[in-house]
Design a protein around this motif. Sequence first.
Motif, PDB file in Angstrom:
ATOM      1  N   LYS A  22     -18.198  49.373  38.639  1.00  0.00           N
ATOM      2  CA  LYS A  22     -19.070  48.094  38.211  1.00  0.00           C
ATOM      3  C   LYS A  22     -20.395  48.887  37.119  1.00  0.00           C
ATOM      4  O   LYS A  22     -20.710  48.498  36.377  1.00  0.00           O
ATOM      5  N   ALA A  23     -20.434  49.703  37.498  1.00  0.00           N
ATOM      6  CA  ALA A  23     -21.445  50.831  36.999  1.00  0.00           C
ATOM      7  C   ALA A  23     -20.762  50.950  35.865  1.00  0.00           C
ATOM      8  O   ALA A  23     -21.774  51.005  34.323  1.00  0.00           O
ATOM      9  N   PHE A  24     -19.497  51.383  35.549  1.00  0.00           N
ATOM     10  CA  PHE A  24     -19.450  51.536  33.943  1.00  0.00           C
ATOM     11  C   PHE A  24     -19.048  50.475  33.194  1.00  0.00           C
ATOM     12  O   PHE A  24     -19.480  49.892  32.178  1.00  0.00           O
ATOM     13  N   ALA A  25     -19.212  48.573  33.674  1.00  0.00           N
ATOM     14  CA  ALA A  25     -18.987  47.300  33.132  1.00  0.00           C
ATOM     15  C   ALA A  25     -20.359  47.547  32.846  1.00  0.00           C
ATOM     16  O   ALA A  25     -20.272  47.263  31.665  1.00  0.00           O
ATOM     17  N   VAL A  26     -21.744  48.366  33.378  1.00  0.00           N
ATOM     18  CA  VAL A  26     -23.024  47.583  32.586  1.00  0.00           C
ATOM     19  C   VAL A  26     -23.261  49.063  31.421  1.00  0.00           C
ATOM     20  O   VAL A  26     -23.685  48.165  30.711  1.00  0.00           O
ATOM     21  N   ARG A  27     -22.228  49.841  31.717  1.00  0.00           N
ATOM     22  CA  ARG A  27     -22.602  50.611  30.389  1.00  0.00           C
ATOM     23  C   ARG A  27     -21.256  49.929  29.298  1.00  0.00           C
ATOM     24  O   ARG A  27     -21.891  50.055  28.515  1.00  0.00           O
ATOM     25  N   ILE A  28     -20.329  49.623  29.677  1.00  0.00           N
ATOM     26  CA  ILE A  28     -20.030  48.494  28.514  1.00  0.00           C
ATOM     27  C   ILE A  28     -20.508  47.854  27.477  1.00  0.00           C
ATOM     28  O   ILE A  28     -20.470  47.563  26.845  1.00  0.00           O
ATOM     29  N   TYR A  32     -20.919  47.736  24.173  1.00  0.00           N
ATOM     30  CA  TYR A  32     -20.844  46.138  23.023  1.00  0.00           C
ATOM     31  C   TYR A  32     -22.523  45.221  22.620  1.00  0.00           C
ATOM     32  O   TYR A  32     -21.944  45.402  21.237  1.00  0.00           O
ATOM     33  N   LYS A  33     -23.661  45.909  23.000  1.00  0.00           N
ATOM     34  CA  LYS A  33     -24.293  45.126  22.354  1.00  0.00           C
ATOM     35  C   LYS A  33     -24.979  46.823  21.578  1.00  0.00           C
ATOM     36  O   LYS A  33     -25.133  45.501  20.086  1.00  0.00           O
ATOM     37  N   HIS A  34     -24.583  47.424  21.476  1.00  0.00           N
ATOM     38  CA  HIS A  34     -25.230  48.367  20.982  1.00  0.00           C
ATOM     39  C   HIS A  34     -24.283  48.297  19.765  1.00  0.00           C
ATOM     40  O   HIS A  34     -24.697  48.010  18.517  1.00  0.00           O
ATOM     41  N   LEU A  35     -23.252  48.206  19.340  1.00  0.00           N
ATOM     42  CA  LEU A  35     -22.058  48.095  18.753  1.00  0.00           C
ATOM     43  C   LEU A  35     -22.557  46.965  17.907  1.00  0.00           C
ATOM     44  O   LEU A  35     -22.688  47.384  16.932  1.00  0.00           O
ATOM     45  N   SER A  36     -22.766  45.550  18.457  1.00  0.00           N
ATOM     46  CA  SER A  36     -22.396  44.796  17.654  1.00  0.00           C
ATOM     47  C   SER A  36     -23.865  44.100  17.483  1.00  0.00           C
ATOM     48  O   SER A  36     -23.845  43.720  15.800  1.00  0.00           O
ATOM     49  N   GLY A  52     -12.823  47.337  29.864  1.00  0.00           N
ATOM     50  CA  GLY A  52     -13.787  47.163  30.291  1.00  0.00           C
ATOM     51  C   GLY A  52     -14.768  47.079  31.723  1.00  0.00           C
ATOM     52  O   GLY A  52     -14.522  47.623  32.243  1.00  0.00           O
ATOM     53  N   THR A  53     -14.958  45.373  31.574  1.00  0.00           N
ATOM     54  CA  THR A  53     -15.362  44.988  32.435  1.00  0.00           C
ATOM     55  C   THR A  53     -14.441  44.181  33.486  1.00  0.00           C
ATOM     56  O   THR A  53     -14.901  43.949  34.089  1.00  0.00           O
ATOM     57  N   SER A  54     -12.721  44.349  32.519  1.00  0.00           N
ATOM     58  CA  SER A  54     -11.923  43.627  33.743  1.00  0.00           C
ATOM     59  C   SER A  54     -11.694  44.690  34.783  1.00  0.00           C
ATOM     60  O   SER A  54     -10.985  44.642  35.605  1.00  0.00           O
ATOM     61  N   ILE A  55     -12.328  45.953  34.725  1.00  0.00           N
ATOM     62  CA  ILE A  55     -11.667  47.626  35.677  1.00  0.00           C
ATOM     63  C   ILE A  55     -12.148  46.543  36.810  1.00  0.00           C
ATOM     64  O   ILE A  55     -11.654  46.353  37.969  1.00  0.00           O
ATOM     65  N   GLY A  56     -13.614  46.543  36.788  1.00  0.00           N
ATOM     66  CA  GLY A  56     -14.243  46.319  37.956  1.00  0.00           C
ATOM     67  C   GLY A  56     -13.862  44.984  38.507  1.00  0.00           C
ATOM     68  O   GLY A  56     -14.217  44.420  39.848  1.00  0.00           O
ATOM     69  N   ALA A  57     -14.321  44.223  37.525  1.00  0.00           N
ATOM     70  CA  ALA A  57     -13.483  42.583  38.063  1.00  0.00           C
ATOM     71  C   ALA A  57     -12.073  43.001  39.081  1.00  0.00           C
ATOM     72  O   ALA A  57     -11.652  42.395  40.141  1.00  0.00           O
ATOM     73  N   ASN A  58     -11.216  43.649  38.234  1.00  0.00           N
ATOM     74  CA  ASN A  58      -9.800  43.425  39.264  1.00  0.00           C
ATOM     75  C   ASN A  58     -10.101  44.255  40.394  1.00  0.00           C
ATOM     76  O   ASN A  58      -9.472  44.126  41.909  1.00  0.00           O
ATOM     77  N   VAL A  59     -11.069  45.306  40.354  1.00  0.00           N
ATOM     78  CA  VAL A  59     -10.954  46.079  41.920  1.00  0.00           C
ATOM     79  C   VAL A  59     -11.142  45.279  42.758  1.00  0.00           C
ATOM     80  O   VAL A  59     -11.115  45.177  43.806  1.00  0.00           O
ATOM     81  N   SER A  60     -12.304  44.422  42.360  1.00  0.00           N
ATOM     82  CA  SER A  60     -12.801  43.417  43.904  1.00  0.00           C
ATOM     83  C   SER A  60     -12.101  42.366  44.156  1.00  0.00           C
ATOM     84  O   SER A  60     -12.384  42.308  44.870  1.00  0.00           O
ATOM     85  N   GLU A  61     -10.894  42.119  42.568  1.00  0.00           N
ATOM     86  CA  GLU A  61     -10.449  41.791  43.490  1.00  0.00           C
ATOM     87  C   GLU A  61      -9.168  41.785  44.489  1.00  0.00           C
ATOM     88  O   GLU A  61      -9.010  41.224  45.244  1.00  0.00           O
ATOM     89  N   ASP A 109     -17.107  59.216  31.895  1.00  0.00           N
ATOM     90  CA  ASP A 109     -16.795  57.950  32.898  1.00  0.00           C
ATOM     91  C   ASP A 109     -15.572  57.664  33.445  1.00  0.00           C
ATOM     92  O   ASP A 109     -14.918  57.049  34.131  1.00  0.00           O
ATOM     93  N   CYS A 110     -14.350  56.901  32.249  1.00  0.00           N
ATOM     94  CA  CYS A 110     -13.738  56.508  31.785  1.00  0.00           C
ATOM     95  C   CYS A 110     -12.013  57.372  32.309  1.00  0.00           C
ATOM     96  O   CYS A 110     -11.845  56.441  33.402  1.00  0.00           O
ATOM     97  N   GLU A 111     -12.379  58.033  32.608  1.00  0.00           N
ATOM     98  CA  GLU A 111     -11.376  58.885  32.906  1.00  0.00           C
ATOM     99  C   GLU A 111     -12.010  59.745  34.579  1.00  0.00           C
ATOM    100  O   GLU A 111     -10.024  59.458  35.066  1.00  0.00           O
ATOM    101  N   GLU A 112     -12.332  59.179  34.954  1.00  0.00           N
ATOM    102  CA  GLU A 112     -12.445  59.799  36.260  1.00  0.00           C
ATOM    103  C   GLU A 112     -12.477  58.325  36.579  1.00  0.00           C
ATOM    104  O   GLU A 112     -11.455  58.571  38.107  1.00  0.00           O
ATOM    105  N   LEU A 113     -12.443  57.064  36.528  1.00  0.00           N
ATOM    106  CA  LEU A 113     -12.288  55.929  37.120  1.00  0.00           C
ATOM    107  C   LEU A 113     -10.451  55.827  37.189  1.00  0.00           C
ATOM    108  O   LEU A 113     -10.031  55.021  38.110  1.00  0.00           O
ATOM    109  N   ARG A 114      -9.664  56.275  35.930  1.00  0.00           N
ATOM    110  CA  ARG A 114      -7.942  56.075  35.508  1.00  0.00           C
ATOM    111  C   ARG A 114      -7.605  57.213  36.578  1.00  0.00           C
ATOM    112  O   ARG A 114      -6.690  57.194  37.074  1.00  0.00           O
ATOM    113  N   LYS A 115      -8.432  58.172  36.802  1.00  0.00           N
ATOM    114  CA  LYS A 115      -7.907  59.025  38.168  1.00  0.00           C
ATOM    115  C   LYS A 115      -8.146  58.700  39.197  1.00  0.00           C
ATOM    116  O   LYS A 115      -6.913  58.808  40.221  1.00  0.00           O
TER     117      LYS A 115
END
Length: 130
Positions: A22-28, A32-36, A52-61, A109-115
């Motif tokens: 969830k914290a990673f999704a907030v960063r993503i 996104y806002k910064h890049l756009s 990036g936001t799908s990770i947390g959604a699938n974890v929650s599911e 952060d992404c690599e930590e989540l992946r592991k």
Amino acid sequence: MSAKCYKVLDMKESNPIKDKSKAFAVRIINLYKHLSNNKNECILSKQLLRSGTSIGANVSEALCGISKKDFLAKMYIAFKECVETQYWLELLSETDFLSASEFESINKDCEELRKMLSSITKSTVESLNS
């Protein structure tokens, strides 16, 4: 008939993979806002936002899966979304939309989540096979 979660969670109880995803999704979302808004980049960043936001959604599911197999399937999808997110981050870095320090920070952060997701899926497969 009401559905019963496979992994029952107390909403106040901390869960490292749920909290980190969830914290990673907030960063993503903020990236996104910064890049756009500031870099005028909307193609790659939209892909990054989705994965990036799908990770947390699938974890929650997964945490509310109806069986261990359902839990595993959703966690594996979260793992694949995490790998995809790393790909988009690498592209954004290699095309100079992200500075080296920006990339290193969010990719760490992404690599930590992946592991974590890799470990969860491996241990779940082992428990299903025993």
